[in-house]
Design an enzyme around this catalytic site. Structure first.
Site, short mmCIF file in Angstrom:
data_model
loop_
_atom_site.label_atom_id
_atom_site.label_comp_id
_atom_site.label_asym_id
_atom_site.label_seq_id
_atom_site.Cartn_x
_atom_site.Cartn_y
_atom_site.Cartn_z
CB SER A 249 -100.06 24.39 61.29
OG SER A 249 -100.42 25.24 60.22
CE LYS A 250 -91.80 23.16 57.31
NZ LYS A 250 -90.95 22.07 56.83
#
Length: 495
Positions: A249-250
RNA sequence: GCCGCUAUGGUGUAAGUGGUUAACACGCCGCCCUCUCAAGGCGGAGAGUACGGGUUCGAGUCCCGUUAGCGGUACCA
């Protein structure tokens, strides 16, 4: 004819998982002479913006995955979604639910779901009281302004089935599927309705998307059936995980997951495409470096893997900021690319770093090509030319302390470098062979090993201890700069 | 909680319908290249296929169970 779509929600940028999904859709479309459509799932208005749509478009364009149709915005089809839901109500396949919307508490989604499931298990799941409300009564209440959601009626007993092109036959008992909400109380159409209606509208033949949608596909199959439309083929793709098999995930992993990063940090689009293609798919042979055309020819959904792939990068080692294999592969592309295609890519980074000169397009055009060609064998990204390659393009560069210590340690080099500079300044035709001859002659006269001079000169000229053949460096820099840098480096000896 | 998916060296993958000492790439280590190297050449270590049963003359490949990871379960997408 094959029609596929990539349907990302606009969360700001194109991430690797999305890029891989887009790529597989694109490959499949190209392979079968089909159409690749882009549809932005922007129904969650709070999380969407034009800038975010732009980011996805740019990412796809850079990768060379431009859509044949679109981009379409799902938000522009809400009326069709509502109409479809109303039709289902009229046909008795869906119903208005007047149950007041549940208040959200501060628990996490996961906790709330688990709580609800446990409560239902104890109380026994009872049918929604509005499920069998007579249609005219329901309509009367809606018209009088009473808020209501619309739910799909899922059969009391039965089994939903579909055949996934990657995961094989899937089935799910109706008892495990709730009457899903199609339209929220506030009139907002929900995801499952939206995708199905849009995919029907766009005549999508193959739905190729992430495995996170696998179990919910049954709900969508039910919707296709309720709407009386043919069910498309489904192909779910294994997920891409972060090291440790955790979700990529970012938030947690930062910019490694964004395609933009790869552009900024010097990836060749084809190299990233090639790497991504191998994440979850393999042609079944040993070949790994494949052109776009080869990928298209060899690609098949049947050969897609079922297990999730780990995208392996280091958060502490900057040399391995992304998957080492991706970096290696990019290096291979750097070496194989026709020099005329590579130079413009490098030029972009030189300009960014303020190392660009206008005569690189005129008088020094050939010199630039030769220098890039000389350096590319040991570089892995195009930014390397502007960073590690700085001494080749600018006179102000850092002398690496370790290199100085290793190659300019011997005090004798003070004299040696100064005199070498004198000797070289007398070489008229400053070629590889002539400069080498001058250096070797001099080293023999002085009775020192050529290596001492060569390695010392390398650090004197580039500030580094590694690089191309020493005499190639000299030729690239030219006689004047070579001489000047040798003299300048005298003061570094022994430091 | 319930449902589902997955499980081959550190990572990505290979091993038609079960059949010799589990293959390739990246990474890692070493040697060579006496002009270095993060380049190139050569070589090496590293898995007995998550674990436990079973079927079979024979299983990474089939069956069952366990475990772990992931996904779903929402008036999110």
């Amino acid at each position: 004819t094959v029609r596929v779509r990539f349907a990302p929600s606009p969360t700001g940028y194109l991430h690797l998982g999305g890029a891989r999904t887009a790529l597989f859709n694109w490959l499949f479309a190209r392979k079968h002479g089909g159409v690749f459509i882009l549809r932005i799932e922007d129904t969650d208005i709070h999380r969407s913006s034009q800038a975010m749509v732009q980011g996805i478009l740019e990412g796809l364009h850079w990768l060379g995955l431009d859509p044949d149709e679109g981009p379409f915005l799902q938000s522009s089809f809400v009326e069709q979604h509502r109409a479809a839901a109303r039709r289902l109500v009229k046909e008795g396949k869906a119903y208005y639910d007047f149950t007041p919307k549940e208040q959200t508490d501060d628990k996490t989604v996961k906790e709330r779901i688990a709580d609800r499931a446990r409560a239902q298990e104890q109380a026994g799941r009872e049918s929604n009281p509005y499920r069998d409300l007579p249609l005219d009564e329901a309509l009367r209440r809606v018209e009088s302004g009473e808020p209501a959601a619309i739910r799909l009626k899922v059969g009391a007993r039965g089994v939903s089935r579909f055949d996934d092109l990657v995961y094989g036959p899937q089935e799910r008992d109706y008892s495990e599927i709730e009457d899903l909400v199609l339209i929220r109380t506030d009139g907002h159409p929900l995801y499952n309705l939206g995708v199905v209606v849009d995919d029907i509208e766009m005549r999508i033949t193959h739905v190729i998307r992430g495995q996170d949608h696998l179990t919910n596909t049954h709900k969508q199959v039910l919707l296709y059936e309720a709407l009386g439309e043919p069910v498309p083929q489904f192909a779910h793709l294994p997920l891409i995980m972060a090291p440790g098999r955790e979700k990529l995930s970012k938030r947690k992993h930062g910019e490694v997951v964004s395609v933009t990063t790869y552009r900024n940090r010097g990836f060749v689009p084809d190299a990233l495409v090639n790497f991504l293609a191998l994440l979850g798919w393999s042609p079944g042979a040993d070949q790994e470096i494949m052109s776009r055309q080869e990928l298209i020819e060899k690609f098949s959904l049947e050969a897609v893997n079922k297990s999730s792939a780990v995208f392996n990068f280091s958060e502490t080692d900057s040399r391995e900021w992304t998957d080492p294999k991706a970096l290696w592969m990019n290096g291979e592309y750097l070496k194989a690319l026709p020099i005329d295609e590579l130079v413009p890519l490098v030029a972009g980074h030189l300009k960014e770093a303020g190392l660009w000169r206008d005569d690189y397009e005129t008088d020094k055009r050939e010199w630039l090509a030769q220098t890039v060609d000389l350096l590319r064998a040991r570089y892995r990204t195009t930014v390397d030319f502007a960073q590690m390659g700085r001494p080749y393009f600018a006179d102000d560069f850092e002398y690496e302390p370790a290199a100085v210590k290793k190659n300019l340690k011997d005090e004798k080099l003070k004299d040696l470098l100064r005199e070498l500079a004198d000797r070289l300044s007398a070489v008229d035709d400053f070629t590889h062979d002539n400069s080498e001859a001058a250096l070797r002659t001099y080293s023999e006269e002085r009775g020192v090993k050529a290596g001492l001079l060569i390695n010392g000169a390398r650090t004197a000229l580039t500030g580094q201890s590694v690089g191309p053949s020493m005499f190639d460096i000299m030729v690239t820099l030219g006689r004047e700069r070579t001489v000047e840098r040798l003299r300048r480096a005298v003061e570094l000896v022994g430091k």
